[in-house]
Design a protein around this motif. Sequence first.
Motif, PDB file in Angstrom:
ATOM      1  N   GLY A  53      -6.070  -8.448 -12.987  1.00  0.00           N
ATOM      2  CA  GLY A  53      -7.151  -7.975 -12.354  1.00  0.00           C
ATOM      3  C   GLY A  53      -6.836  -6.891 -11.144  1.00  0.00           C
ATOM      4  N   GLU A  54      -5.694  -7.033 -10.748  1.00  0.00           N
ATOM      5  CA  GLU A  54      -5.278  -5.951  -9.622  1.00  0.00           C
ATOM      6  C   GLU A  54      -5.422  -4.604 -10.097  1.00  0.00           C
ATOM      7  N   TYR A  55      -4.863  -4.609 -11.259  1.00  0.00           N
ATOM      8  CA  TYR A  55      -4.879  -2.998 -11.690  1.00  0.00           C
ATOM      9  C   TYR A  55      -6.185  -2.391 -11.637  1.00  0.00           C
ATOM     10  N   GLY A  56      -7.228  -3.081 -12.182  1.00  0.00           N
ATOM     11  CA  GLY A  56      -8.573  -2.677 -12.230  1.00  0.00           C
ATOM     12  C   GLY A  56      -9.135  -2.175 -10.777  1.00  0.00           C
ATOM     13  N   GLY A  57      -8.750  -3.321  -9.845  1.00  0.00           N
ATOM     14  CA  GLY A  57      -9.400  -2.877  -8.457  1.00  0.00           C
ATOM     15  C   GLY A  57      -8.754  -1.917  -7.872  1.00  0.00           C
ATOM     16  N   ARG A  58      -7.496  -1.438  -7.825  1.00  0.00           N
ATOM     17  CA  ARG A  58      -6.610  -0.674  -7.469  1.00  0.00           C
ATOM     18  C   ARG A  58      -7.302   0.812  -7.861  1.00  0.00           C
ATOM     19  N   VAL A  59      -7.486   1.018  -9.216  1.00  0.00           N
ATOM     20  CA  VAL A  59      -7.907   2.474  -9.899  1.00  0.00           C
ATOM     21  C   VAL A  59      -9.245   2.854  -9.507  1.00  0.00           C
ATOM     22  N   LEU A  60     -10.022   1.822  -9.101  1.00  0.00           N
ATOM     23  CA  LEU A  60     -11.410   2.364  -8.499  1.00  0.00           C
ATOM     24  C   LEU A  60     -11.241   3.295  -7.331  1.00  0.00           C
ATOM     25  N   TYR A  61     -10.200   3.461  -6.959  1.00  0.00           N
ATOM     26  CA  TYR A  61     -10.058   4.321  -5.646  1.00  0.00           C
ATOM     27  C   TYR A  61      -9.505   5.659  -5.956  1.00  0.00           C
ATOM     28  N   LEU A  62      -9.340   5.903  -7.377  1.00  0.00           N
ATOM     29  CA  LEU A  62      -8.731   7.107  -7.789  1.00  0.00           C
ATOM     30  C   LEU A  62      -9.916   7.917  -8.742  1.00  0.00           C
ATOM     31  N   GLN A  63      -9.277   9.267  -8.866  1.00  0.00           N
ATOM     32  CA  GLN A  63     -10.490  10.103  -9.510  1.00  0.00           C
ATOM     33  C   GLN A  63     -10.465   9.462 -11.093  1.00  0.00           C
ATOM     34  N   HIS A  64     -11.595   9.784 -11.608  1.00  0.00           N
ATOM     35  CA  HIS A  64     -11.880   9.122 -12.996  1.00  0.00           C
ATOM     36  C   HIS A  64     -10.697   9.349 -13.925  1.00  0.00           C
ATOM     37  N   ARG A  65     -10.244  10.606 -13.920  1.00  0.00           N
ATOM     38  CA  ARG A  65      -9.440  11.242 -14.969  1.00  0.00           C
ATOM     39  C   ARG A  65      -8.064  10.410 -14.889  1.00  0.00           C
ATOM     40  N   ASN A  66      -7.750   9.916 -13.619  1.00  0.00           N
ATOM     41  CA  ASN A  66      -6.467   9.348 -13.240  1.00  0.00           C
ATOM     42  C   ASN A  66      -6.609   7.896 -13.426  1.00  0.00           C
ATOM     43  N   LYS A  67      -7.471   7.113 -13.719  1.00  0.00           N
ATOM     44  CA  LYS A  67      -7.716   5.758 -13.713  1.00  0.00           C
ATOM     45  C   LYS A  67      -6.574   5.094 -14.719  1.00  0.00           C
ATOM     46  N   SER A 106      -4.370   9.075   1.155  1.00  0.00           N
ATOM     47  CA  SER A 106      -4.188   8.671   2.393  1.00  0.00           C
ATOM     48  C   SER A 106      -3.607   7.112   2.452  1.00  0.00           C
ATOM     49  N   PHE A 107      -2.820   6.755   3.322  1.00  0.00           N
ATOM     50  CA  PHE A 107      -2.468   5.305   3.562  1.00  0.00           C
ATOM     51  C   PHE A 107      -3.603   4.450   3.725  1.00  0.00           C
ATOM     52  N   GLY A 108      -4.576   4.795   4.312  1.00  0.00           N
ATOM     53  CA  GLY A 108      -5.911   4.002   4.629  1.00  0.00           C
ATOM     54  C   GLY A 108      -6.630   3.718   3.245  1.00  0.00           C
ATOM     55  N   ARG A 109      -6.667   4.844   2.291  1.00  0.00           N
ATOM     56  CA  ARG A 109      -7.339   4.475   1.035  1.00  0.00           C
ATOM     57  C   ARG A 109      -6.476   3.557   0.258  1.00  0.00           C
ATOM     58  N   ALA A 110      -5.278   3.902   0.315  1.00  0.00           N
ATOM     59  CA  ALA A 110      -4.130   2.841  -0.530  1.00  0.00           C
ATOM     60  C   ALA A 110      -4.157   1.534   0.060  1.00  0.00           C
ATOM     61  N   PHE A 111      -4.596   1.282   1.264  1.00  0.00           N
ATOM     62  CA  PHE A 111      -4.666   0.031   1.735  1.00  0.00           C
ATOM     63  C   PHE A 111      -5.689  -0.708   1.175  1.00  0.00           C
ATOM     64  N   ARG A 112      -6.714  -0.033   1.408  1.00  0.00           N
ATOM     65  CA  ARG A 112      -8.240  -0.493   0.799  1.00  0.00           C
ATOM     66  C   ARG A 112      -8.090  -0.800  -0.704  1.00  0.00           C
ATOM     67  N   ALA A 113      -7.253  -0.158  -1.555  1.00  0.00           N
ATOM     68  CA  ALA A 113      -7.271  -0.332  -3.027  1.00  0.00           C
ATOM     69  C   ALA A 113      -6.399  -1.704  -2.877  1.00  0.00           C
ATOM     70  N   ALA A 153       0.760  -1.371   0.002  1.00  0.00           N
ATOM     71  CA  ALA A 153       0.233  -0.004  -0.124  1.00  0.00           C
ATOM     72  C   ALA A 153       0.698   1.286   0.094  1.00  0.00           C
ATOM     73  N   ARG A 154       1.809   1.230   0.549  1.00  0.00           N
ATOM     74  CA  ARG A 154       2.981   2.483   0.781  1.00  0.00           C
ATOM     75  C   ARG A 154       3.540   2.657  -0.471  1.00  0.00           C
ATOM     76  N   LYS A 155       3.787   1.307  -1.282  1.00  0.00           N
ATOM     77  CA  LYS A 155       4.379   1.355  -2.642  1.00  0.00           C
ATOM     78  C   LYS A 155       3.296   2.236  -3.574  1.00  0.00           C
ATOM     79  N   TRP A 156       2.172   1.779  -3.361  1.00  0.00           N
ATOM     80  CA  TRP A 156       0.997   2.427  -4.315  1.00  0.00           C
ATOM     81  C   TRP A 156       0.716   3.861  -4.011  1.00  0.00           C
ATOM     82  N   GLN A 157       0.760   4.066  -2.648  1.00  0.00           N
ATOM     83  CA  GLN A 157       0.635   5.580  -2.470  1.00  0.00           C
ATOM     84  C   GLN A 157       1.863   6.481  -2.816  1.00  0.00           C
TER      85      GLN A 157
END
Length: 329
Positions: free
Chosen positions: A106-120, A83-90, A69-73
């Motif tokens: 499919g991991e990529y699709g799950g993570r980007v659900l927590y980002l703004q639409h323009r950044n997915k 936030s770290f919590g949002r990254a962990f949920r992603a 999650a820290r890497k993703w953040q």
Amino acid sequence: MNKSTKIILNYLLGAGLFAWLGYSIYDQLKHQSNLKSALWQMSGALEQKGLITLTLVLILMLFNWGLEARKWQMLVLPLETISFGRAFRAILTGVSLSVNTPNRIGEYGGRVLYLQHRNKLKAIAATIVGSFSQLIVTIIFGLIGLIFYINNFPALNAGEHFAPFFWEKILLTVLIIICLLTILLYFRLQIIVAVFEKIPWLRKAKVFVQIIARYSPAELSNLLALSACRYVVFSAQYLILLHTLGVEILWWQGFLMNAVVYLVMALVPTIAIAELGLRGKVSLYFMGLLSSNTAGIIAATVSIWLINLVLPAVLGSVLLLGIKIFKDK
């Protein structure tokens, strides 16, 4: 699409994904032939040594995915701050969506659900960089483990036309070249952007990969360090379970031989939820060279699969219920 329709679709899609993932996990668990015996042996070991070991391994599981999650953040920071919590949920949601896809794409699709639409779409390239760093660490440790394996357990006999260790040296040379080229590309990600610029049919997609050129060498080095820490954590989990289940091996030998297992699993295309059979066979072959306790090796392999993959996937599928796939705006 009006707001009411979006709300209905969010609930329906979230519940549908949760049901589908839950059934998929249950169906795969039901068909694992080694699962019952492994759980039985694990429960017996816990009765003797208490719940301390299980608690430790579960804490390390959270630490393992926390590092990811820290890497993703860090990776999405050029796009947006989360936030770290949002990254962990992603990360957990990504795990849940990855279990039924080849090599966990499919991991990529799950993570980007927590980002703004323009950044997915842009974040998919960032996720690939994170996977790239983890692959480099896996290859480096795998090469060290392979050298140990070749020097102590020759896999192939020399033929009449070849000197001893000929094929082993060829394999090592090829893997070392691949490793060096991979590291070079990792610290020169601008090459990928340049390729997108020069190929006409890729030029329009350049905007989605430009993020990878924003990472400095220091940031890429930090990602490698986090990946190495994560590698040590999930290796330690496995070694702890092996010890608990009565597999008596020297920890450093177990670490090196397990590194070969991870290398093989990284190079062989698999579907995460169905990889247990292959993982069990590979682990049994390499770890079996160090210990004759095959039951303990299988039990540890099944246990780590349940703790590090199935449990986070279940948690991630629950999180899907609260995700707004269709935003209000």
